[in-house]
Design a protein around this motif. Structure first.
Motif, PDB file in Angstrom:
ATOM      1  N   PHE A   1     -33.839 -27.941 -12.285  1.00  0.00           N
ATOM      2  CA  PHE A   1     -34.081 -27.807 -13.721  1.00  0.00           C
ATOM      3  C   PHE A   1     -32.849 -27.228 -14.408  1.00  0.00           C
ATOM      4  O   PHE A   1     -32.464 -27.675 -15.498  1.00  0.00           O
ATOM      5  CB  PHE A   1     -35.288 -26.905 -13.973  1.00  0.00           C
ATOM      6  CG  PHE A   1     -36.581 -27.641 -14.151  1.00  0.00           C
ATOM      7  CD1 PHE A   1     -37.158 -27.806 -15.405  1.00  0.00           C
ATOM      8  CD2 PHE A   1     -37.246 -28.177 -13.056  1.00  0.00           C
ATOM      9  CE1 PHE A   1     -38.350 -28.474 -15.567  1.00  0.00           C
ATOM     10  CE2 PHE A   1     -38.444 -28.847 -13.203  1.00  0.00           C
ATOM     11  CZ  PHE A   1     -38.996 -29.004 -14.468  1.00  0.00           C
TER      12      PHE A   1
ATOM     13  N   SER B   1     -30.646 -29.185 -17.105  1.00  0.00           N
ATOM     14  CA  SER B   1     -30.579 -28.676 -18.477  1.00  0.00           C
ATOM     15  C   SER B   1     -29.142 -28.549 -18.962  1.00  0.00           C
ATOM     16  O   SER B   1     -28.878 -28.609 -20.161  1.00  0.00           O
ATOM     17  CB  SER B   1     -31.287 -27.324 -18.584  1.00  0.00           C
ATOM     18  OG  SER B   1     -30.594 -26.316 -17.855  1.00  0.00           O
TER      19      SER B   1
ATOM     20  N   ALA C   1     -33.070 -30.302 -23.682  1.00  0.00           N
ATOM     21  CA  ALA C   1     -33.865 -29.667 -22.630  1.00  0.00           C
ATOM     22  C   ALA C   1     -34.538 -28.402 -23.150  1.00  0.00           C
ATOM     23  O   ALA C   1     -35.719 -28.150 -22.872  1.00  0.00           O
ATOM     24  CB  ALA C   1     -32.976 -29.338 -21.433  1.00  0.00           C
ATOM     25  N   ILE C   2     -33.796 -27.607 -23.924  1.00  0.00           N
ATOM     26  CA  ILE C   2     -34.372 -26.396 -24.499  1.00  0.00           C
ATOM     27  C   ILE C   2     -35.500 -26.757 -25.466  1.00  0.00           C
ATOM     28  O   ILE C   2     -36.571 -26.130 -25.460  1.00  0.00           O
ATOM     29  CB  ILE C   2     -33.290 -25.575 -25.223  1.00  0.00           C
ATOM     30  CG1 ILE C   2     -32.243 -25.071 -24.224  1.00  0.00           C
ATOM     31  CG2 ILE C   2     -33.912 -24.402 -25.981  1.00  0.00           C
ATOM     32  CD1 ILE C   2     -32.787 -24.110 -23.200  1.00  0.00           C
TER      33      ILE C   2
ATOM     34  N   ALA D   1     -38.330 -25.369 -22.964  1.00  0.00           N
ATOM     35  CA  ALA D   1     -38.470 -23.933 -23.206  1.00  0.00           C
ATOM     36  C   ALA D   1     -39.786 -23.677 -23.921  1.00  0.00           C
ATOM     37  O   ALA D   1     -40.390 -24.591 -24.489  1.00  0.00           O
ATOM     38  CB  ALA D   1     -37.296 -23.422 -24.036  1.00  0.00           C
TER      39      ALA D   1
ATOM     40  N   THR E   1     -43.399 -25.307 -18.020  1.00  0.00           N
ATOM     41  CA  THR E   1     -42.008 -25.732 -17.826  1.00  0.00           C
ATOM     42  C   THR E   1     -41.000 -24.621 -18.115  1.00  0.00           C
ATOM     43  O   THR E   1     -39.920 -24.601 -17.520  1.00  0.00           O
ATOM     44  CB  THR E   1     -41.685 -26.949 -18.715  1.00  0.00           C
ATOM     45  OG1 THR E   1     -41.925 -26.624 -20.095  1.00  0.00           O
ATOM     46  CG2 THR E   1     -42.536 -28.142 -18.320  1.00  0.00           C
ATOM     47  N   HIS E   2     -41.355 -23.683 -18.997  1.00  0.00           N
ATOM     48  CA  HIS E   2     -40.389 -22.620 -19.308  1.00  0.00           C
ATOM     49  C   HIS E   2     -40.072 -21.766 -18.093  1.00  0.00           C
ATOM     50  O   HIS E   2     -39.019 -21.131 -18.023  1.00  0.00           O
ATOM     51  CB  HIS E   2     -40.914 -21.732 -20.448  1.00  0.00           C
ATOM     52  CG  HIS E   2     -41.812 -20.629 -19.979  1.00  0.00           C
ATOM     53  ND1 HIS E   2     -43.160 -20.819 -19.698  1.00  0.00           N
ATOM     54  CD2 HIS E   2     -41.569 -19.316 -19.729  1.00  0.00           C
ATOM     55  CE1 HIS E   2     -43.691 -19.679 -19.298  1.00  0.00           C
ATOM     56  NE2 HIS E   2     -42.757 -18.754 -19.318  1.00  0.00           N
TER      57      HIS E   2
ATOM     58  N   MET F   1     -36.880 -22.956 -16.492  1.00  0.00           N
ATOM     59  CA  MET F   1     -35.683 -22.989 -17.325  1.00  0.00           C
ATOM     60  C   MET F   1     -35.006 -21.618 -17.319  1.00  0.00           C
ATOM     61  O   MET F   1     -35.678 -20.593 -17.275  1.00  0.00           O
ATOM     62  CB  MET F   1     -36.058 -23.372 -18.759  1.00  0.00           C
ATOM     63  CG  MET F   1     -36.684 -24.749 -18.890  1.00  0.00           C
ATOM     64  SD  MET F   1     -35.474 -26.053 -18.623  1.00  0.00           S
ATOM     65  CE  MET F   1     -34.478 -25.864 -20.099  1.00  0.00           C
TER      66      MET F   1
ATOM     67  N   VAL G   1     -37.447 -18.585 -21.965  1.00  0.00           N
ATOM     68  CA  VAL G   1     -37.116 -19.321 -20.749  1.00  0.00           C
ATOM     69  C   VAL G   1     -37.047 -18.342 -19.580  1.00  0.00           C
ATOM     70  O   VAL G   1     -36.794 -17.152 -19.757  1.00  0.00           O
ATOM     71  CB  VAL G   1     -35.761 -20.062 -20.867  1.00  0.00           C
ATOM     72  CG1 VAL G   1     -35.816 -21.138 -21.923  1.00  0.00           C
ATOM     73  CG2 VAL G   1     -34.617 -19.092 -21.155  1.00  0.00           C
TER      74      VAL G   1
END
Length: 248
Positions: A18, A22, A29-30, A34, A50-51, A54, A160
Motif C-alpha cells: 500500500f 501510494s 491514493a490519499i 485515507a 483502508t486507512h 496507508m 492514515v
C-alpha cells in the motif's frame, strides 16, 4: 522475538505494498484510501479499513511495522490467528471511531460559531472545499481565526496509519506478558512491559488532552492511539480472564 508468523507477515507485506503504491498514485491514493472526516465529500465507508494500510512517510510506516514485527508474532502465537486478527482490526476500527468522535467535538462548535456569525452553510462548505484544494484558510469577519482554523483542520485532515491497531497489539501484549522485560534503544535498562507500554499510553493521553506533543509529529492522531489501546486491553483482559487462565 522469535520467528515471524504468517498473519503478521501478510500484514507487513500488505502495508508495504500500500505504501509503495501510494507513492505512485500520490494524492489520488490519499483521496480514496485515507480516512476523511465524514462531513468531507472525500469520505467513503471503506476508508475505516483502508486507512490502516496507508502511511504518511517512511518513518511512519517503519515504526508501525517494526512494532508489529516485534510484538505481533509473539502475541499471535499466544492467542491464535483468528483472535489476533479480530484484536488487530477491532482496535483499528475503535481507533478510527474515537478519532472521528473527537474531531466532531472540534468541528461542531466551530461550525455553530460561524452560523451564529451569520455565515451561510453553503459559504462554509465552499470555503472548506477550497481549503482541501489549496491547503489554506478562508477567514470570516466576526469569527476568530482560531475558530476557523479549528473547523478547517477538522475537515481537511485525513487519518492514515496502522497506529490504532498497533496500539491494540501493544496493550494486549502488556496484558499477556506484563512482567516481560523490554529494552528501549540507547537505554540499557530492562523495563517491564506493563510499565513501558503503560507509560507510552499515558504520554498519548496527556498529548490528546493537552494538545502538547511529546513523541511523534504534531498532527499525530492521539485519540486513535487511545481508542486502539483501550480495545486491545479490554479484549485481551477478557480473553485472559475467561478463556486463558493458564497465563499467570
Amino acid at each position: 522475538m522469535g520467528r515471524i508468523t504468517e498473519t503478521v507477515k501478510v500484514l507487513l507485506i500488505a502495508n508495504i505494498l500500500f505504501f509503495v503504491g501510494s507513492q505512485f498514485l500520490g494524492d489520488y491514493a490519499i483521496k480514496m484510501l485515507a480516512l476523511w472526516f465524514p462531513e468531507n465529500e472525500n469520505f467513503g465507508i471503506w476508508q475505516v479499513v483502508t486507512h490502516m494500510f496507508m502511511h504518511g512517510d517512511v518513518s511512519h510506516i517503519f515504526f508501525n511495522m517494526f512494532a508489529l514485527y516485534m510484538f505481533g508474532s509473539v502475541l499471535e502465537q499466544a492467542v491464535g490467528q483468528q483472535r489476533f486478527l479480530f484484536l488487530y482490526f477491532s482496535s483499528g476500527l475503535a481507533a478510527a471511531g474515537l478519532q472521528i468522535l473527537f474531531t466532531y467535538l472540534e468541528f461542531n462548535p466551530a461550525y455553530q460559531a460561524l452560523l451564529d456569525a451569520g455565515i451561510q452553510p453553503s459559504q462554509i462548505y465552499e470555503s472548506l472545499d477550497r481549503a482541501v484544494q489549496t491547503n489554506s484558510y478562508q477567514f470570516f469577519q466576526g469569527v476568530s481565526q482560531e475558530t476557523v482554523m479549528q473547523l478547517t483542520d477538522a475537515y481537511v485532515t485525513p487519518m492514515v496509519g496502522a497506529s490504532g491497531a498497533i496500539f491494540g497489539v501493544l496493550a494486549a501484549f502488556a496484558v499477556v506478558y506484563p512482567n516481560l522485560p523490554l529494552y528501549i534503544m540507547f537505554i540499557p535498562i530492562p523495563i517491564k512491559a506493563k510499565y513501558l507500554i503503560g507509560g507510552y499510553f499515558l504520554i498519548n493521553v496527556y498529548s490528546a488532552v493537552t494538545g502538547a506533543t511529546i513523541l511523534g509529529p504534531s498532527n499525530t492522531a492521539y485519540w486513535a492511539h487511545i481508542g486502539g489501546a483501550v480495545i486491545g486491553f479490554i479484549t485481551m483482559y477478557y480473553w485472559k480472564k475467561n478463556q486463558f487462565n493458564r497465563w499467570n
